[in-house]
Write a protein that holds these residues in place. Structure first.
Motif, mmCIF file in Angstrom:
data_model
loop_
_atom_site.group_PDB
_atom_site.id
_atom_site.type_symbol
_atom_site.label_atom_id
_atom_site.label_comp_id
_atom_site.label_asym_id
_atom_site.label_seq_id
_atom_site.Cartn_x
_atom_site.Cartn_y
_atom_site.Cartn_z
ATOM 1 N N LEU A 107 0.985 -1.156 -0.019
ATOM 2 C CA LEU A 107 0.107 -0.078 -0.053
ATOM 3 C C LEU A 107 0.717 1.374 0.034
ATOM 4 N N ARG A 111 1.053 4.612 -2.740
ATOM 5 C CA ARG A 111 0.847 6.013 -2.507
ATOM 6 C C ARG A 111 2.023 6.621 -3.081
ATOM 7 N N THR A 157 -7.521 3.051 1.333
ATOM 8 C CA THR A 157 -6.593 3.571 0.742
ATOM 9 C C THR A 157 -6.781 4.105 -0.529
#
Length: 231
Positions: A107, A111, A157
Motif C-alpha cells: 500500500l 501511495r 487507501t
C-alpha cells in the motif's frame, strides 16, 4: 467482538491527548519485557500505529516476538499436549502479522508510485489458512478481526470510484471473512454470534453474487437450526 476497531486516543483537549500519547508510549515500553502473548499484543499496537514506524522497524519488532515465542516453546514438554495449543495459535497470528507488514508495504508503494498492488496472494493464503473448525470462537474472532482491520485499511487507501474498477477487484475479502466466521459460530450453536456477524455485511451493499448467496444460506440455516432462540 468480531469486527470491532481498535480504540482511538481521546480527542478532547491538547493536554489530554498529550497525556494519553505519553501513557501509550509508556505501555509500549513495558510490554517489551513480557511474555510472547503480551508481545503479540504489542505488535498489534505497533501495526495499528504504523505511521510512527517504518517497514524495517516493524519487521524487527515482529522478529523479536517470534524469538520470544520460540524461547517459550523450548520450555514446553517434548511431547505435544494442550500446553502447546495457545502458543501454536500465537505462531499463527505472528505469521499473519508478518504478511500484514507485506500488505502495508504494498500500500505504501501504491501511495508513492500509484501502482495497483498485487494482494491476491495474501487473500488466497488467508482463505486457505484458517483455525481448526472445532477451535473456540475467541480463536476465530482474533484471526478474523485482525484480517478485517487489514481489509478496512485496504479499502480506505483507494478512492471509492477506483474500488469498482476491474483492476481493484478482489483486493479485500471482507464479505467472505464475515460469512466464514458466521458459519463457524452457527456450527458451534452460537446463533446470536452468527446473526451478528452476518448483520455487519449490511455495511457492504456491493458484494459478489457468490458471497450474497452464501450470506443468505447461512442466515436461513441459522434460523432453521435455532428457531426458538431466533424468535
Amino acid at each position: 467482538i468480531f469486527g470491532t476497531d481498535f480504540p482511538n486516543l481521546p480527542s478532547a483537549a491538547a493536554a489530554s491527548t498529550s497525556a494519553a500519547t505519553s501513557d501509550t508510549a509508556e505501555a509500549k515500553n513495558l510490554l517489551r519485557n513480557y511474555s510472547a502473548k503480551t508481545m503479540l499484543y504489542y505488535n498489534y499496537m505497533v501495526l495499528h500505529d504504523r505511521k510512527s514506524h517504518d517497514d524495517t522497524q516493524l519487521e524487527s519488532l515482529l522478529n523479536q516476538s517470534v524469538q520470544k515465542a520460540l524461547s517459550e516453546w523450548q520450555k514446553l514438554p517434548n511431547f505435544v499436549s494442550n500446553s502447546h495449543t495457545g502458543l501454536l495459535h500465537r505462531f499463527h497470528i505472528l505469521v499473519e502479522l508478518k504478511e500484514s507488514i507485506g500488505i502495508i508495504h504494498e500500500l505504501n508503494n501504491y501511495r508513492r508510485q500509484n501502482q495497483v498492488p498485487n494482494l491476491k496472494t495474501f487473500i488466497t493464503t488467508w482463505r486457505e489458512r484458517l483455525p481448526n473448525k472445532w477451535e473456540e470462537i475467541p480463536v476465530w474472532s482474533e484471526v478474523t478481526t485482525w484480517r478485517n482491520q487489514m481489509f478496512n485499511l485496504i479499502t480506505s487507501t483507494f478512492p471509492i470510484n477506483d474500488m469498482g474498477h476491474s483492476g481493484y477487484s478482489r483486493m479485500h475479502d471482507i464479505p467472505w471473512t464475515f460469512i466464514k466466521f458466521a458459519q463457524i459460530a452457527r456450527k458451534q450453536h452460537l446463533s446470536t454470534v452468527c446473526l451478528t456477524s452476518l448483520a455487519k455485511l449490511y455495511r457492504y451493499p456491493s458484494m459478489e453474487a457468490m458471497d450474497a448467496f452464501s450470506k443468505l444460506r447461512e442466515h436461513i440455516k441459522c434460523c432453521l437450526q435455532s428457531p426458538m432462540e431466533i424468535r
